[in-house]
Every structure is written in C-alpha cells, then in structure tokens.
Design a protein around this motif. Structure first.
Motif, PDB file in Angstrom:
ATOM      1  N   UNK A 241       0.664  -1.124  -0.057  1.00 44.49           N
ATOM      2  CA  UNK A 241      -0.077  -0.016   0.046  1.00 44.49           C
ATOM      3  C   UNK A 241       0.893   1.249  -0.153  1.00 44.49           C
ATOM      4  N   UNK A 242       1.789   1.192   0.967  1.00 40.67           N
ATOM      5  CA  UNK A 242       2.798   2.480   0.924  1.00 40.67           C
ATOM      6  C   UNK A 242       3.621   2.651  -0.500  1.00 40.67           C
ATOM      7  N   UNK A 243       3.698   1.557  -1.415  1.00 43.43           N
ATOM      8  CA  UNK A 243       4.350   1.732  -2.585  1.00 43.43           C
ATOM      9  C   UNK A 243       3.494   2.299  -3.459  1.00 43.43           C
ATOM     10  N   UNK A 244       2.031   1.983  -3.319  1.00 43.67           N
ATOM     11  CA  UNK A 244       0.892   2.429  -4.208  1.00 43.67           C
ATOM     12  C   UNK A 244       0.760   3.870  -3.850  1.00 43.67           C
TER      13      UNK A 244
ATOM     14  N   UNK B 261       0.325  -5.141  20.142  1.00 45.28           N
ATOM     15  CA  UNK B 261       0.758  -5.823  18.997  1.00 45.28           C
ATOM     16  C   UNK B 261       0.513  -4.938  17.689  1.00 45.28           C
ATOM     17  N   UNK B 262      -0.772  -4.229  17.496  1.00 46.10           N
ATOM     18  CA  UNK B 262      -1.052  -3.347  16.461  1.00 46.10           C
ATOM     19  C   UNK B 262      -0.099  -2.261  16.429  1.00 46.10           C
ATOM     20  N   UNK B 263       0.026  -1.773  17.416  1.00 45.00           N
ATOM     21  CA  UNK B 263       1.198  -0.675  17.683  1.00 45.00           C
ATOM     22  C   UNK B 263       2.551  -0.914  17.181  1.00 45.00           C
TER      23      UNK B 263
ATOM     24  N   UNK C 240       6.773  -0.483  10.227  1.00 45.97           N
ATOM     25  CA  UNK C 240       6.809   0.206   8.769  1.00 45.97           C
ATOM     26  C   UNK C 240       7.095   1.780   8.970  1.00 45.97           C
ATOM     27  N   UNK C 241       7.628   2.216  10.445  1.00 46.82           N
ATOM     28  CA  UNK C 241       7.564   3.528  10.358  1.00 46.82           C
ATOM     29  C   UNK C 241       8.506   4.325   9.515  1.00 46.82           C
TER      30      UNK C 241
ATOM     31  N   UNK D  68       1.718   7.416  11.855  1.00 44.41           N
ATOM     32  CA  UNK D  68       0.653   7.643  12.352  1.00 44.41           C
ATOM     33  C   UNK D  68       0.044   9.039  12.490  1.00 44.41           C
ATOM     34  N   UNK D  69      -0.999   9.419  11.723  1.00 44.99           N
ATOM     35  CA  UNK D  69      -1.426  10.825  12.063  1.00 44.99           C
ATOM     36  C   UNK D  69      -2.589  11.074  12.959  1.00 44.99           C
TER      37      UNK D  69
END
Length: 285
Positions: free
Chosen positions: A156-159, A241-243, A249-250, A255-256
């Motif tokens: 998604x980041x590459x997209x 775990x989510x954080x 991938x930071x 995270x805004x």
C-alpha cells in the motif's frame, strides 16, 4: 467481518397467514463471501458514516488533492461504488470472483465506473500511484502472519504518493478479553430479511488466531429461505501488537490520527490498551 460496535437492526418481517406457508430451501455449507448480496446487507448502514469520515480525512490528513483512491479487499464494493458516486477515480481489489461480479453489476446499474482487479492484497501495487487508500472492518486480519501483514502495508505504501493516506480499521483484542463471543443482528434490503449470528468457535491467544463461524438465515421476498454457514480464521492483535506492527513500517508510514468505528473525525483515541475498535490514519512519508 462485522464490527462489534453498531449492530444493524430492522423490524422483523410480518408473519404470513397459516394458508400461505413459507417456501424453504437449505444450503448450510455455502461460503457467505459467495453470497455478496447478504454480505453487503450486513454493512450497508455503515456506508454514510464511513464516507463522511473518508472525505474529511482526505482534507485534513493528506497533503494535496485526493482524487485517486484504492480499496484492497473491496468485497461487495459498497465503498467503491460510494466513492465513484462522489467523483473519485477508484480502484477496487479482491480475490473473490463472486464479489467482483456483484460489484460490476452494481456499478453498471448506477452508471458508475471503477477499475476492478482480481488480485492479492499482500502484493498488489497500484500504478500510477494513488492519493488515498482505505481498508476497514477487519479485512486486514485475514492476513494470518506477520510477513503477510507487513507485505500488505509495504505494498500500500508503494501504491501511495508521498503525503497520501491509508485509513486502516480492525479490531484489537485486549489480553483480558473474553474469548467466548457471540453476536447477533438483523438487516433488510430490497424485500430480503437476514438474521446473522457470529460466534467465536476457536481462540488461540499464543498462536494469535481465532476462528469465527458466521450463520445466516435469509428470507427472500417470495418467502424462500436460504441458510448459509461459513467458518474462517482471523489474526489476533492486542493494541500493543497493532502498535508494534505499525512501528515496524514507520520508515514508510507515520500515524497521523487514531479513531474508532464511530467514525467521528473530531474524536481522537489514545494509543493505549483501551483501544479495541481501532481506526488508524497512516500517511506515506
């Protein structure tokens, strides 16, 4: 899968008289993802709130204008269609042919257009790049291991173009959560009434996996009753775990903002152990 927050409830259908008994047919092993019309009814009432949140988030958190958007795991495509109706250039990706066929018919009926792709959300990269992406209601949890989840986020980041945003929503399950969970709700549309029961039938905290069973009873306008049952695994995330996953991938995402499934743009959530219905707004660095 459905949210644990707002259940969709409708008035029950009127009883038929004794002289006109209901017709019935049973199909207990059909996958609910192969009945897009029922899948769609489960979430239909959420669309207005979600789209209002998306529109506002695009303005607040993305740099530059948002015109090209992408939904990985688009399913029956209610958000693809709603985005297309708002004038966005939309890409919808799913790996289920029945879902995509349903979405194509929906777009045709409404004289809308979108680019629909049968593909893998862990590896697909959009070209040209997009301005924003969204994936809500636990689709993300279908990726059952860390490598798949990270690969998806990287794809998604590459997209995304720099400054574009990814709105990602999924349930977090605290350590003290009760693993025995059953939810029931109803929905109706176009003369069809559905009753849905979702039950956790297996919960393995150490393996970070739970298995859900969805049972649906659909009563159609003509009185025919169809019954479906489907079971599928989802990955478990505690808030920590989510954080930790997002921190991994930071280098590509910041995270805004953090919200919940109420989709209130002015209501921000803390990144703590009380966060269960998590809605993250990530911006491409």
């Amino acid at each position: 899968m459905p949210s644990s927050t707002r259940a969709v409830t409708q008035s029950p259908p009127k009883r038929k008289s004794a002289s006109t008994p209901r017709k019935q047919s049973a199909s207990a092993t059909i996958d609910w993802y192969d009945r897009p019309q029922y899948f769609d009814m489960v979430f239909r009432d959420e669309t207005t709130a979600e789209m209002a949140f998306f529109d506002e988030a695009y303005q607040r958190y993305a740099t530059g204008t948002v015109s090209r958007v992408y939904e990985p795991g688009c399913g029956s495509g209610r958000l693809v269609a709603a985005s297309a109706a708002r004038g966005y250039d939309v890409i919808g990706l799913d790996n289920n042919d029945a879902m995509l066929a349903y979405l194509r018919r929906r777009l045709q009926r409404r004289k809308l257009s979108a680019n629909l792709i049968n593909g893998d959300m862990t590896t697909h990269v959009c070209s040209p790049q997009i301005d924003a992406a969204f994936c809500t209601f636990n689709t993300f949890r279908h990726m059952l291991d860390e490598d798949s989840a990270v690969s998806h986020l990287q794809s998604v980041a590459d997209s995304l173009r720099p400054g574009g945003i990814y709105i990602l929503g999924f349930h977090c399950i605290p350590m003290d959560a009760d693993p025995d969970c059953t939810e029931r709700w109803k929905a109706a549309h176009g003369g069809t009434q559905i009753s849905v029961t979702l039950k956790v039938i297996d919960f393995q905290r150490r393996k970070r996996r739970e298995t859900l069973r969805v049972s649906i009873k659909a009563t159609k306008r003509n009185g025919v009753v169809e019954r479906l049952r489907s079971e599928f695994p989802l990955r478990i995330y505690t808030p920590k775990q989510a954080f930790d996953l997002l921190a991994s991938v930071d280098d590509v995402f910041e995270i805004v903002s953090v919200h919940d499934f109420d989709y209130e743009i002015d209501e921000h959530r803390e990144m703590d152990n009380d966060l269960t219905d998590a809605l993250f707004v990530l911006r491409k660095r």
